[in-house]
Motif scaffolding. Structure first.
Motif, mmCIF file in Angstrom:
data_model
loop_
_atom_site.group_PDB
_atom_site.id
_atom_site.type_symbol
_atom_site.label_atom_id
_atom_site.label_comp_id
_atom_site.label_asym_id
_atom_site.label_seq_id
_atom_site.Cartn_x
_atom_site.Cartn_y
_atom_site.Cartn_z
ATOM 1 N N HIS A 16 0.824 -1.208 0.000
ATOM 2 C CA HIS A 16 0.000 0.000 0.000
ATOM 3 C C HIS A 16 0.858 1.258 0.000
ATOM 4 C CE1 HIS A 16 -3.757 -2.022 0.074
ATOM 5 N NE2 HIS A 16 -3.382 -2.774 1.091
ATOM 6 N N PHE A 17 2.015 1.163 0.680
ATOM 7 C CA PHE A 17 2.940 2.311 0.676
ATOM 8 C C PHE A 17 3.423 2.595 -0.750
ATOM 9 C CE2 PHE A 17 7.388 3.816 1.127
ATOM 10 C CZ PHE A 17 7.086 5.049 1.679
ATOM 11 N N THR A 18 3.793 1.536 -1.462
ATOM 12 C CA THR A 18 4.242 1.718 -2.847
ATOM 13 C C THR A 18 3.123 2.304 -3.689
ATOM 14 O OG1 THR A 18 5.146 -0.447 -2.441
ATOM 15 C CG2 THR A 18 5.720 0.554 -4.504
ATOM 16 N N ASN A 19 1.906 1.826 -3.417
ATOM 17 C CA ASN A 19 0.747 2.339 -4.142
ATOM 18 C C ASN A 19 0.593 3.836 -3.968
ATOM 19 O OD1 ASN A 19 -0.611 0.732 -5.768
ATOM 20 N ND2 ASN A 19 -2.127 0.027 -4.284
ATOM 21 N N LYS A 20 0.793 4.288 -2.713
ATOM 22 C CA LYS A 20 0.642 5.721 -2.441
ATOM 23 C C LYS A 20 1.775 6.501 -3.075
ATOM 24 C CE LYS A 20 -1.201 5.120 1.941
ATOM 25 N NZ LYS A 20 -0.732 5.078 3.315
ATOM 26 N N LEU A 21 2.956 5.874 -3.108
ATOM 27 C CA LEU A 21 4.145 6.568 -3.621
ATOM 28 C C LEU A 21 4.064 6.769 -5.132
ATOM 29 C CD1 LEU A 21 6.448 7.353 -1.780
ATOM 30 C CD2 LEU A 21 7.710 5.377 -2.587
ATOM 31 N N LEU A 22 3.451 5.810 -5.800
ATOM 32 C CA LEU A 22 3.535 5.763 -7.265
ATOM 33 C C LEU A 22 3.023 7.014 -7.978
ATOM 34 C CD1 LEU A 22 2.873 2.224 -8.676
ATOM 35 C CD2 LEU A 22 4.651 3.823 -9.309
ATOM 36 N N PRO A 23 1.807 7.529 -7.668
ATOM 37 C CA PRO A 23 1.327 8.704 -8.407
ATOM 38 C C PRO A 23 2.261 9.892 -8.283
ATOM 39 C CG PRO A 23 -0.260 8.015 -6.724
ATOM 40 C CD PRO A 23 0.812 7.024 -6.731
ATOM 41 N N TRP A 24 2.808 10.107 -7.070
ATOM 42 C CA TRP A 24 3.736 11.231 -6.870
ATOM 43 C C TRP A 24 4.971 11.054 -7.730
ATOM 44 C CZ3 TRP A 24 2.127 15.336 -4.338
ATOM 45 C CH2 TRP A 24 1.040 15.190 -3.453
ATOM 46 N N LEU A 25 5.542 9.847 -7.659
ATOM 47 C CA LEU A 25 6.760 9.597 -8.427
ATOM 48 C C LEU A 25 6.492 9.759 -9.914
ATOM 49 C CD1 LEU A 25 8.424 6.537 -6.698
ATOM 50 C CD2 LEU A 25 9.276 8.849 -6.850
ATOM 51 N N SER A 26 5.333 9.257 -10.380
ATOM 52 C CA SER A 26 5.058 9.345 -11.822
ATOM 53 C C SER A 26 4.905 10.796 -12.242
ATOM 54 C CB SER A 26 3.793 8.582 -12.190
ATOM 55 O OG SER A 26 3.627 7.479 -11.381
ATOM 56 N N ALA A 27 4.198 11.583 -11.422
ATOM 57 C CA ALA A 27 4.005 12.991 -11.772
ATOM 58 C C ALA A 27 5.347 13.703 -11.851
ATOM 59 C CB ALA A 27 3.106 13.657 -10.733
ATOM 60 N N LEU A 28 6.202 13.473 -10.830
ATOM 61 C CA LEU A 28 7.519 14.121 -10.823
ATOM 62 C C LEU A 28 8.341 13.694 -12.036
ATOM 63 C CD1 LEU A 28 8.651 14.055 -7.109
ATOM 64 C CD2 LEU A 28 8.255 16.041 -8.549
ATOM 65 N N THR A 29 8.262 12.397 -12.363
ATOM 66 C CA THR A 29 9.001 11.894 -13.522
ATOM 67 C C THR A 29 8.559 12.616 -14.781
ATOM 68 O OG1 THR A 29 8.941 9.740 -12.502
ATOM 69 C CG2 THR A 29 9.618 9.820 -14.780
ATOM 70 N N ALA A 30 7.231 12.736 -14.948
ATOM 71 C CA ALA A 30 6.716 13.384 -16.150
ATOM 72 C C ALA A 30 7.223 14.817 -16.226
ATOM 73 C CB ALA A 30 5.194 13.360 -16.138
ATOM 74 N N ILE A 31 7.166 15.538 -15.100
ATOM 75 C CA ILE A 31 7.603 16.942 -15.106
ATOM 76 C C ILE A 31 9.084 17.045 -15.457
ATOM 77 C CG2 ILE A 31 7.977 18.964 -13.656
ATOM 78 C CD1 ILE A 31 5.522 18.024 -12.022
ATOM 79 N N PHE A 32 9.906 16.289 -14.692
ATOM 80 C CA PHE A 32 11.353 16.424 -14.893
ATOM 81 C C PHE A 32 11.775 15.969 -16.282
ATOM 82 C CE2 PHE A 32 11.786 17.104 -10.369
ATOM 83 C CZ PHE A 32 12.885 17.917 -10.316
ATOM 84 N N LEU A 33 11.243 14.822 -16.715
ATOM 85 C CA LEU A 33 11.686 14.296 -18.003
ATOM 86 C C LEU A 33 11.241 15.193 -19.139
ATOM 87 C CD1 LEU A 33 11.514 10.442 -18.389
ATOM 88 C CD2 LEU A 33 13.462 11.981 -18.465
ATOM 89 N N SER A 34 9.993 15.728 -19.077
ATOM 90 C CA SER A 34 9.552 16.561 -20.203
ATOM 91 C C SER A 34 10.350 17.856 -20.246
ATOM 92 C CB SER A 34 8.046 16.808 -20.137
ATOM 93 O OG SER A 34 7.694 17.263 -18.868
#
Lengths: 250, 256
Positions: A16-34
């Motif tokens: 469940h912790f990973t589940n909560k972490l995932l949206p944040w990490l994905s959003a940050l990834t999208a921002i930084f990578l783009s």
């Protein structure tokens, strides 16, 4: 600290912790990578010597350093699982191995594509190229050993021992290969000292690097989640979770 | 079948002797003697078994010789080319020959159950594993070193580099046995471990290969090669102290 860490040894809690972490990490990834990739590929100035072909640097260097970083992370996880017998550390090591192999392959392929216009050849038996290739072999060995066992717990332990033997060997292999032959250019992004590249080239690199690191984190989280589910598939909480999901979907 | 029975019986003798010596030890003599005793027992057992299957000793050696003879046939018989690549050929063939012979290190013991007996014995696995590896080196590494000068003659190796060739083989082949033992220990429980073994072990052999061939090349130029030898020696002592631990851990995983 142990009190704080200790609940995460339970697969359900860390799922469940990973589940909560995932949206944040994905959003940050999208921002930084783009930001990083657009800046690097379109707006950063071209190199005075290498022209536009140097832009592959923004993918090549993060991939190469991450390929080594993932191996170290995998070795730490393997060590933890062997010493403290944490099964989740096993799962995370298993989650990391293919990602590391993929990034090593990316580093090799982009390196070859960069080498063709710059050195006039796809491949040279140069120290860094060779040691990266050997790193790929080590990754593939770990994955193959992992697949060879039917029992996942045994597989994790065996692959862990191999990972640790490899981590002792990597510096030895790296230096032996380096003394054997070298042509690769020196490091341009000297970490803490004065970087030998101009700032308007360095900033997009930093964005790219953080973006790729986050991307690795996202992929590893996804794979880690799947590993937990696969290993605990007979547990009641996994069943409940799956039933809940199928109800939601239909 | 009889051979299998024989080796199990030998192991039983071994464990019986170890037990006896343990009882004797607790009564009187020092711990150190019993370590040496266990080491010698395992070594003697492995050498006896090897002596009774002589083809296990001869086949890797034949493989070594045949691989080396293939290169002049494939590349051409010019003495100059051959002497340039001779160190590499001899060393690569030695790596492959060791790799072929590695399987025997734990496989038959695992099949007839004597490996588990050994792991259950009260003696530290480190000692027993070290004895087995030493026996393996005596059976495969030593004949390789003895026949290498002959092959060097066939390949027109530079006369100055014979000592270097022998010294690197003397220091390097034990490293191959030690690192290889880790790979075998990891794959001994797997049905089709053979190909996997080469995948695991060969990348780890690279430093030995690089420094050994570089030492031989340096010797051919008449320059001092003690630096490379020192590094191979360092690899040897490093793997001598660390590899048996890894082998022990891996064997425990494999036999479960």
């Amino acid at each position: 600290m142990w009190k704080w860490l200790h609940p995460y040894a339970n697969p359900e809690v860390s799922y469940h912790f990973t589940n909560k972490l995932l949206p944040w990490l994905s959003a940050l990834t999208a921002i930084f990578l783009s930001i990083g990739l657009v800046w690097a590929l379109l707006f950063a100035p071209a190199d005075y010597q290498q022209g536009h072909s140097f832009r592959i640097f923004y993918i090549h260097v993060p991939a190469a350093s991450l390929s080594m970083g993932i191996y170290v992370a995998m070795a730490i996880a393997a060590f933890i699982s062997l010493v403290w017998q944490l099964k989740l550390a096993d799962a995370s090591a298993a989650a990391m191995a293919p990602v590391g192999a993929a990034f090593t392959a990316i580093a090799l392929i982009t390196g070859a594509a960069w080498g063709k216009p710059m050195w006039g050849t796809w491949w040279i038996w140069d120290a860094r190229l060779t040691s990266e290739l050997i790193l790929l072999f080590l990754y593939l060995g770990v994955i193959a050993l992992h697949n060879a066992f039917e029992d996942k717990n045994l597989a994790g332990k065996a692959a862990g021992i191999l990972t640790l033997v490899g981590v002792v060997n990597i510096p030895i292999i790296k230096y032996s290969v380096e003394w054997w032959n070298t042509l690769h250019q020196g490091s341009t992004v000297s970490k803490l000292g004065k970087p030998s590249m101009s700032l308007d080239m360095l900033w997009p690199f930093i964005f790219c690097f953080i973006g790729f690191a986050l991307l690795v984190a996202v992929i590893i989280c996804l794979r880690f989640r799947n590993e937990i589910l696969a290993r605990n598939s007979i547990r009641p909480w996994v069943r409940e979770l799956i039933q809940k999901n199928t109800v939601n979907n239909t | 079948m009889t051979l299998k029975a024989q080796s199990t019986q030998e192991t039983e003798n071994l464990t019986a002797t170890i037990d006896n010596s343990m009882i004797g030890d607790t009564a009187q003599s020092s711990q150190q003697l019993s370590y040496r005793h266990a080491f010698m027992l395992v070594l003697k057992r492995d050498l006896t078994i090897a002596m009774r299957h002589k083809d296990d000793i001869i086949n890797p050696l034949l493989f070594f010789v045949i691989v080396v003879t293939l290169f002049p046939l494939g590349i051409g018989p010019e003495a100059q080319t051959l002497s340039r690549i001779a160190p590499g050929i001899i060393w690569v063939a030695a790596l492959l020959a060791t790799l072929l012979s590695l399987d025997r290190l734990f496989k038959s013991d695992h099949l007839d159950g004597s490996l588990e007996q050994m792991l259950l014995s009260p003696h530290p696995i480190f000692i027993l594993v070290l004895a087995k590896i030493f026996a393996h080196w005596l059976i495969t590494g030593l004949p390789l070193i003895l026949i290498a000068p002959l092959l060097a003659v066939l390949l027109h190796l530079n006369e100055q580099s014979y000592t270097a060739l022998l010294l690197t083989l003397l220091l390097g082949t034990p490293v191959l046995s030690l690192l290889g033992a880790v790979g075998v220990a990891l794959t001994v429980g797997i049905k089709k471990g053979g190909v996997l073994l080469s995948l695991l072990v060969l990348p780890l052999y690279i430093p030995v290969l690089i420094f050994a061939t570089s030492a031989i090349d340096t010797a051919a130029l008449g320059l001092p090669y003690s630096g490379q030898l020192a590094i191979i020696a360092a690899l040897f002592f490093g793997s001598l102290t660390l590899a048996p631990f890894a082998v022990g851990a891996a064997l425990k995983v494999s036999t479960n």
